[in-house]
Motif scaffolding. Structure first.
Motif, PDB file in Angstrom:
ATOM      1  N   ARG A   1      52.642  28.493  32.852  1.00 34.24           N
ATOM      2  CA  ARG A   1      51.631  29.430  33.367  1.00 34.24           C
ATOM      3  C   ARG A   1      50.290  29.228  32.672  1.00 34.24           C
ATOM      4  O   ARG A   1      49.231  29.285  33.305  1.00 34.24           O
ATOM      5  CB  ARG A   1      52.107  30.869  33.206  1.00 34.24           C
ATOM      6  CG  ARG A   1      53.129  31.276  34.245  1.00 34.24           C
ATOM      7  CD  ARG A   1      53.359  32.765  34.194  1.00 34.24           C
ATOM      8  NE  ARG A   1      53.834  33.188  32.879  1.00 34.24           N
ATOM      9  CZ  ARG A   1      55.012  33.717  32.617  1.00 34.24           C
ATOM     10  NH1 ARG A   1      55.864  33.939  33.598  1.00 34.24           N
ATOM     11  NH2 ARG A   1      55.345  34.068  31.402  1.00 34.24           N
TER      12      ARG A   1
ATOM     13  N   LYS B   1      46.880  28.124  34.506  1.00 41.80           N
ATOM     14  CA  LYS B   1      45.652  28.918  34.331  1.00 41.80           C
ATOM     15  C   LYS B   1      44.501  28.008  33.936  1.00 41.80           C
ATOM     16  O   LYS B   1      43.396  28.097  34.486  1.00 41.80           O
ATOM     17  CB  LYS B   1      45.884  30.002  33.280  1.00 41.80           C
ATOM     18  CG  LYS B   1      44.673  30.869  33.007  1.00 41.80           C
ATOM     19  CD  LYS B   1      45.015  31.925  31.949  1.00 41.80           C
ATOM     20  CE  LYS B   1      43.787  32.678  31.549  1.00 41.80           C
ATOM     21  NZ  LYS B   1      43.211  32.214  30.292  1.00 41.80           N
TER      22      LYS B   1
ATOM     23  N   PHE C   1      43.399  25.905  36.923  1.00 43.72           N
ATOM     24  CA  PHE C   1      42.612  26.703  37.873  1.00 43.72           C
ATOM     25  C   PHE C   1      41.192  26.926  37.347  1.00 43.72           C
ATOM     26  O   PHE C   1      40.225  26.894  38.099  1.00 43.72           O
ATOM     27  CB  PHE C   1      43.292  28.038  38.191  1.00 43.72           C
ATOM     28  CG  PHE C   1      44.207  27.966  39.378  1.00 43.72           C
ATOM     29  CD1 PHE C   1      43.696  27.947  40.668  1.00 43.72           C
ATOM     30  CD2 PHE C   1      45.579  27.915  39.209  1.00 43.72           C
ATOM     31  CE1 PHE C   1      44.534  27.879  41.768  1.00 43.72           C
ATOM     32  CE2 PHE C   1      46.426  27.839  40.301  1.00 43.72           C
ATOM     33  CZ  PHE C   1      45.905  27.823  41.585  1.00 43.72           C
ATOM     34  N   GLU C   2      41.071  27.140  36.026  1.00 46.62           N
ATOM     35  CA  GLU C   2      39.742  27.303  35.446  1.00 46.62           C
ATOM     36  C   GLU C   2      38.934  26.015  35.574  1.00 46.62           C
ATOM     37  O   GLU C   2      37.747  26.055  35.921  1.00 46.62           O
ATOM     38  CB  GLU C   2      39.856  27.730  33.974  1.00 46.62           C
ATOM     39  CG  GLU C   2      40.294  29.160  33.795  1.00 46.62           C
ATOM     40  CD  GLU C   2      40.527  29.525  32.330  1.00 46.62           C
ATOM     41  OE1 GLU C   2      40.306  28.656  31.437  1.00 46.62           O
ATOM     42  OE2 GLU C   2      40.933  30.667  32.073  1.00 46.62           O
TER      43      GLU C   2
ATOM     44  N   ASN D   1      37.912  25.646  39.156  1.00 47.26           N
ATOM     45  CA  ASN D   1      36.860  26.621  39.462  1.00 47.26           C
ATOM     46  C   ASN D   1      35.502  26.107  38.960  1.00 47.26           C
ATOM     47  O   ASN D   1      34.485  26.270  39.626  1.00 47.26           O
ATOM     48  CB  ASN D   1      37.188  27.971  38.828  1.00 47.26           C
ATOM     49  CG  ASN D   1      36.274  29.072  39.314  1.00 47.26           C
ATOM     50  OD1 ASN D   1      35.763  29.046  40.422  1.00 47.26           O
ATOM     51  ND2 ASN D   1      36.072  30.072  38.473  1.00 47.26           N
TER      52      ASN D   1
ATOM     53  N   SER E   1      39.496  34.553  42.288  1.00 53.82           N
ATOM     54  CA  SER E   1      40.959  34.553  42.375  1.00 53.82           C
ATOM     55  C   SER E   1      41.453  33.135  42.653  1.00 53.82           C
ATOM     56  O   SER E   1      40.683  32.253  43.052  1.00 53.82           O
ATOM     57  CB  SER E   1      41.413  35.490  43.493  1.00 53.82           C
ATOM     58  OG  SER E   1      41.058  34.948  44.757  1.00 53.82           O
ATOM     59  N   LYS E   2      42.734  32.921  42.447  1.00 57.88           N
ATOM     60  CA  LYS E   2      43.312  31.593  42.708  1.00 57.88           C
ATOM     61  C   LYS E   2      43.129  31.225  44.173  1.00 57.88           C
ATOM     62  O   LYS E   2      42.839  30.071  44.494  1.00 57.88           O
ATOM     63  CB  LYS E   2      44.793  31.590  42.328  1.00 57.88           C
ATOM     64  CG  LYS E   2      45.019  31.698  40.851  1.00 57.88           C
ATOM     65  CD  LYS E   2      46.494  31.756  40.523  1.00 57.88           C
ATOM     66  CE  LYS E   2      46.690  31.917  39.025  1.00 57.88           C
ATOM     67  NZ  LYS E   2      48.101  32.036  38.675  1.00 57.88           N
ATOM     68  N   TRP E   3      43.264  32.188  45.055  1.00 57.73           N
ATOM     69  CA  TRP E   3      43.081  31.932  46.491  1.00 57.73           C
ATOM     70  C   TRP E   3      41.656  31.469  46.766  1.00 57.73           C
ATOM     71  O   TRP E   3      41.428  30.514  47.494  1.00 57.73           O
ATOM     72  CB  TRP E   3      43.402  33.209  47.282  1.00 57.73           C
ATOM     73  CG  TRP E   3      43.192  33.047  48.744  1.00 57.73           C
ATOM     74  CD1 TRP E   3      44.062  32.523  49.642  1.00 57.73           C
ATOM     75  CD2 TRP E   3      42.014  33.390  49.480  1.00 57.73           C
ATOM     76  NE1 TRP E   3      43.512  32.519  50.900  1.00 57.73           N
ATOM     77  CE2 TRP E   3      42.248  33.041  50.827  1.00 57.73           C
ATOM     78  CE3 TRP E   3      40.791  33.944  49.134  1.00 57.73           C
ATOM     79  CZ2 TRP E   3      41.306  33.242  51.821  1.00 57.73           C
ATOM     80  CZ3 TRP E   3      39.848  34.138  50.127  1.00 57.73           C
ATOM     81  CH2 TRP E   3      40.118  33.787  51.451  1.00 57.73           C
TER      82      TRP E   3
ATOM     83  N   ILE F   1      39.553  30.102  44.630  1.00 59.87           N
ATOM     84  CA  ILE F   1      39.349  28.786  44.017  1.00 59.87           C
ATOM     85  C   ILE F   1      39.930  27.693  44.904  1.00 59.87           C
ATOM     86  O   ILE F   1      39.282  26.683  45.180  1.00 59.87           O
ATOM     87  CB  ILE F   1      39.976  28.742  42.605  1.00 59.87           C
ATOM     88  CG1 ILE F   1      39.233  29.690  41.664  1.00 59.87           C
ATOM     89  CG2 ILE F   1      39.990  27.327  42.058  1.00 59.87           C
ATOM     90  CD1 ILE F   1      39.916  29.896  40.322  1.00 59.87           C
ATOM     91  N   LEU F   2      41.152  27.878  45.374  1.00 57.61           N
ATOM     92  CA  LEU F   2      41.791  26.872  46.235  1.00 57.61           C
ATOM     93  C   LEU F   2      41.050  26.722  47.564  1.00 57.61           C
ATOM     94  O   LEU F   2      40.860  25.613  48.055  1.00 57.61           O
ATOM     95  CB  LEU F   2      43.259  27.228  46.469  1.00 57.61           C
ATOM     96  CG  LEU F   2      44.165  27.075  45.260  1.00 57.61           C
ATOM     97  CD1 LEU F   2      45.575  27.556  45.592  1.00 57.61           C
ATOM     98  CD2 LEU F   2      44.201  25.629  44.795  1.00 57.61           C
TER      99      LEU F   2
END
Length: 187
Positions: free
Chosen positions: A40, A44, A47-48, A51, A63-65, A67-68
């Motif tokens: 995890r 994280k 994802f950062e 982003n 949010s992850k959504w 970012i994706l």
């Protein structure tokens, strides 16, 4: 779905959580928790990084959504731009090939014009044979060599010897060659 009793759910939970051949020791549970926590944390961090890499993101707290979604949109735009650039490169290569071939053809035509200009000057050295900019340059370049270094062109000795083009009359006598003495008690 039928309602199950609490004891049935507990018995199912017991069989999954540690009863029988699939039981985990406390050490395995701890190592699994640590591995999951590490996974995890790495997700994280990824994802950062994603982003930060995607322009026009929703801010630092996306949010992850989000970012994706932005990353996918960015990839689609980048792929479109890449295809456009490849198309431009292919077009420019075709243009370059065409220009190269045109240049070769131009050089061949210039050589042909130079040869024709030289032949015309040999046939009629006193005519300028200037039909445009290129033949004007050829005449200027050839003039010092043809008249002993002088750029002056003399007219023919007998101007009537050269009929106008397509005159249609009988051929006239050629220009005088050397000195002719006529009418002075000749033979």
């Amino acid at each position: 779905m039928q309602h199950r009793s609490i004891s049935a759910l507990q018995s199912d939970n017991m069989s999954v959580s540690g009863v029988g051949n699939y039981s985990r020791t406390p050490e395995l549970r701890i190592s699994h928790k640590l591995a999951e926590r590490k996974r995890r944390s790495e997700m994280k961090d990824l994802f950062e990084d994603l982003n930060k890499a995607v322009p026009n993101n929703g801010g630092t707290k996306a949010s992850k959504w989000e970012i994706l979604t932005k990353a996918i949109e960015y990839l689609h735009n980048t792929q479109h731009n890449e295809r456009q650039l490849q198309s431009d490169v292919q077009r420019l290569q075709r243009d370059s090939d065409y220009a190269r071939e045109s240049h070769k053809e131009n050089e061949m035509l210039k050589t042909e014009v130079q040869v024709m200009h030289q032949a015309l000057r040999r046939l009629d050295p006193n005519a300028p044979h200037v039909y445009g900019h290129f033949t004007s340059q050829l005449s200027q370049a050839a003039a010092p060599h043809t008249n002993g270094g002088s750029a002056i062109s003399l007219p023919p000795i007998n101007p009537q010897a050269h009929p106008p083009p397509f005159a249609g009359g009988p051929p006239q006598a050629a220009a005088m060659q050397g000195v002719e003495y006529g009418g002075f008690g000749g033979r």
